[in-house]
Design a protein around this motif. Sequence first.
Motif, mmCIF file in Angstrom:
data_model
loop_
_atom_site.group_PDB
_atom_site.id
_atom_site.type_symbol
_atom_site.label_atom_id
_atom_site.label_comp_id
_atom_site.label_asym_id
_atom_site.label_seq_id
_atom_site.Cartn_x
_atom_site.Cartn_y
_atom_site.Cartn_z
ATOM 1 N N VAL A 167 2.900 4.076 -23.231
ATOM 2 C CA VAL A 167 1.531 3.581 -23.077
ATOM 3 C C VAL A 167 1.091 2.805 -24.316
ATOM 4 N N ILE A 168 1.349 3.368 -25.500
ATOM 5 C CA ILE A 168 0.900 2.712 -26.736
ATOM 6 C C ILE A 168 1.619 1.384 -26.944
ATOM 7 N N HIS A 169 2.942 1.396 -26.886
ATOM 8 C CA HIS A 169 3.694 0.161 -27.097
ATOM 9 C C HIS A 169 3.541 -0.797 -25.917
ATOM 10 N N GLY A 170 3.382 -0.231 -24.706
ATOM 11 C CA GLY A 170 3.179 -1.088 -23.548
ATOM 12 C C GLY A 170 1.886 -1.873 -23.620
ATOM 13 N N ALA A 171 0.855 -1.296 -24.247
ATOM 14 C CA ALA A 171 -0.399 -2.027 -24.418
ATOM 15 C C ALA A 171 -0.194 -3.243 -25.311
ATOM 16 N N PHE A 172 0.530 -3.046 -26.398
ATOM 17 C CA PHE A 172 0.836 -4.185 -27.279
ATOM 18 C C PHE A 172 1.710 -5.209 -26.566
ATOM 19 N N GLY A 173 2.746 -4.734 -25.871
ATOM 20 C CA GLY A 173 3.627 -5.648 -25.165
ATOM 21 C C GLY A 173 2.899 -6.439 -24.082
ATOM 22 N N THR A 174 1.961 -5.793 -23.397
ATOM 23 C CA THR A 174 1.187 -6.494 -22.371
ATOM 24 C C THR A 174 0.341 -7.593 -22.984
ATOM 25 N N TYR A 175 -0.306 -7.276 -24.101
ATOM 26 C CA TYR A 175 -1.142 -8.272 -24.772
ATOM 27 C C TYR A 175 -0.303 -9.453 -25.242
ATOM 28 N N LEU A 176 0.881 -9.185 -25.752
ATOM 29 C CA LEU A 176 1.742 -10.259 -26.241
ATOM 30 C C LEU A 176 2.311 -11.096 -25.104
ATOM 31 N N LEU A 177 2.870 -10.436 -24.094
ATOM 32 C CA LEU A 177 3.524 -11.167 -23.017
ATOM 33 C C LEU A 177 2.543 -11.883 -22.104
ATOM 34 N N ALA A 178 1.294 -11.395 -22.028
ATOM 35 C CA ALA A 178 0.309 -12.071 -21.186
ATOM 36 C C ALA A 178 0.064 -13.493 -21.671
ATOM 37 N N SER A 179 0.013 -13.665 -22.987
ATOM 38 C CA SER A 179 -0.159 -15.015 -23.527
ATOM 39 C C SER A 179 1.093 -15.862 -23.315
ATOM 40 N N VAL A 180 2.271 -15.221 -23.381
ATOM 41 C CA VAL A 180 3.512 -15.949 -23.150
ATOM 42 C C VAL A 180 3.615 -16.391 -21.695
ATOM 43 N N PHE A 181 3.347 -15.478 -20.779
ATOM 44 C CA PHE A 181 3.414 -15.821 -19.357
ATOM 45 C C PHE A 181 2.309 -16.800 -18.970
ATOM 46 N N GLY A 182 1.171 -16.728 -19.661
ATOM 47 C CA GLY A 182 0.089 -17.664 -19.349
ATOM 48 C C GLY A 182 0.454 -19.103 -19.642
ATOM 49 N N ALA A 183 1.400 -19.315 -20.582
ATOM 50 C CA ALA A 183 1.847 -20.662 -20.919
ATOM 51 C C ALA A 183 3.148 -21.035 -20.202
ATOM 52 N N PHE A 184 3.535 -20.234 -19.220
ATOM 53 C CA PHE A 184 4.780 -20.495 -18.501
ATOM 54 C C PHE A 184 4.653 -21.797 -17.708
ATOM 55 N N PRO A 185 5.689 -22.655 -17.710
ATOM 56 C CA PRO A 185 5.617 -23.933 -16.984
ATOM 57 C C PRO A 185 5.325 -23.740 -15.493
ATOM 58 N N LYS A 186 4.255 -24.322 -15.022
ATOM 59 C CA LYS A 186 3.875 -24.172 -13.617
ATOM 60 C C LYS A 186 4.869 -24.861 -12.689
ATOM 61 N N GLU A 187 5.563 -25.875 -13.223
ATOM 62 C CA GLU A 187 6.525 -26.583 -12.379
ATOM 63 C C GLU A 187 7.632 -25.663 -11.873
ATOM 64 N N LEU A 188 8.089 -24.766 -12.757
ATOM 65 C CA LEU A 188 9.135 -23.825 -12.353
ATOM 66 C C LEU A 188 8.624 -22.862 -11.288
ATOM 67 N N LEU A 189 7.390 -22.389 -11.456
ATOM 68 C CA LEU A 189 6.826 -21.460 -10.479
ATOM 69 C C LEU A 189 6.628 -22.142 -9.135
ATOM 70 N N GLU A 190 6.119 -23.360 -9.170
ATOM 71 C CA GLU A 190 5.888 -24.090 -7.913
ATOM 72 C C GLU A 190 7.204 -24.429 -7.219
ATOM 73 N N ALA A 191 8.218 -24.785 -8.003
ATOM 74 C CA ALA A 191 9.516 -25.102 -7.400
ATOM 75 C C ALA A 191 10.124 -23.863 -6.748
ATOM 76 N N ALA A 192 9.998 -22.721 -7.401
ATOM 77 C CA ALA A 192 10.529 -21.481 -6.823
ATOM 78 C C ALA A 192 9.767 -21.102 -5.564
#
Length: 295
Positions: A167-192
């Motif tokens: 729970v403790i480390h997952g909270a940090f990981g969620t905060y970090l990865l949310a910003s990473v996934f938020g900048a994920f290229p939309k072209e790849l998602l749309e193509a998939a």
Amino acid sequence: MTAQLMDDEKTTETRAPQNRRRRRTGLEWLALAITVLVAVVMIAPLLLVVLNAVKSPADFSAHGPLGLPTEIYLDGIKTFWNAVDFPRKVWNSLLISSAVAVLGVLVSVLNAYALGIGRVKGRMWVLVAFLLATIVPQEALLYPLYIMFKNVGLYDTIWSVVVVFIVIHGAFGTYLLASVFGAFPKELLEAAALDGASRRQILWKVVVPVCRPTLAVLAVFFFIWTWNEFLIPLSFLVSADNQTVQVGIATLQGERIMNVTTISASALLGIAPTLLFFLVFQRTLTRGITAGAIK
């Protein structure tokens, strides 16, 4: 042929200055000297621990902590190894840290995928809540967690510590990865999506492979952070069979049966697995940091 040889010689002479190694400036030498000095300062405590771990109590009394040992003395390491059942402690720490590293990254990925790509309503407030969860002092969690684990029967089991750190480390990981996934290229998602991939397939076959270096670094950090934790394992792991390496060292010191050389031996054995783990996964850390989140 003669003209060609002359042209080759001119080309060699032209390239020669370019191939010469550039001389370092005074500022670069100063930066190098500071780096070496910092490295020596950081390595010195480890070398001092190794030096005193193989020193007999008589050598320590005669020559002090900085003196070289007259012989290699391993009884301190043997005393600590047998007194705390060190292999058992290492296994407990390895099991807890590995479970937290794997499950913590999994929880972080699932949460961050919903927040960063799924665009959950109130996303910003949810991220703020995760951020606040990472800065809550562990002392404030002990009593509520103690009551909860007592009621559900998880007290004095390694899974109580695993759940807390996920729970403790997952909270940090969620905060970090949310910003990473938020900048994920939309072209790849749309193509998939156009290829007929479901949201689950997009996550595991598109997002996770691209972000694998970041996830690997996160898993390594979770492992090291969990291995070095002391307060929560000390509070929830009472039985000697369930204790971690850090708790075993503190427990043995509290019994006042160790001399200085045995204390140094315990410190050496306590950090050796972490150091070995870091050396094994050094390339993973380097690749993850240099590659970035998104290629």
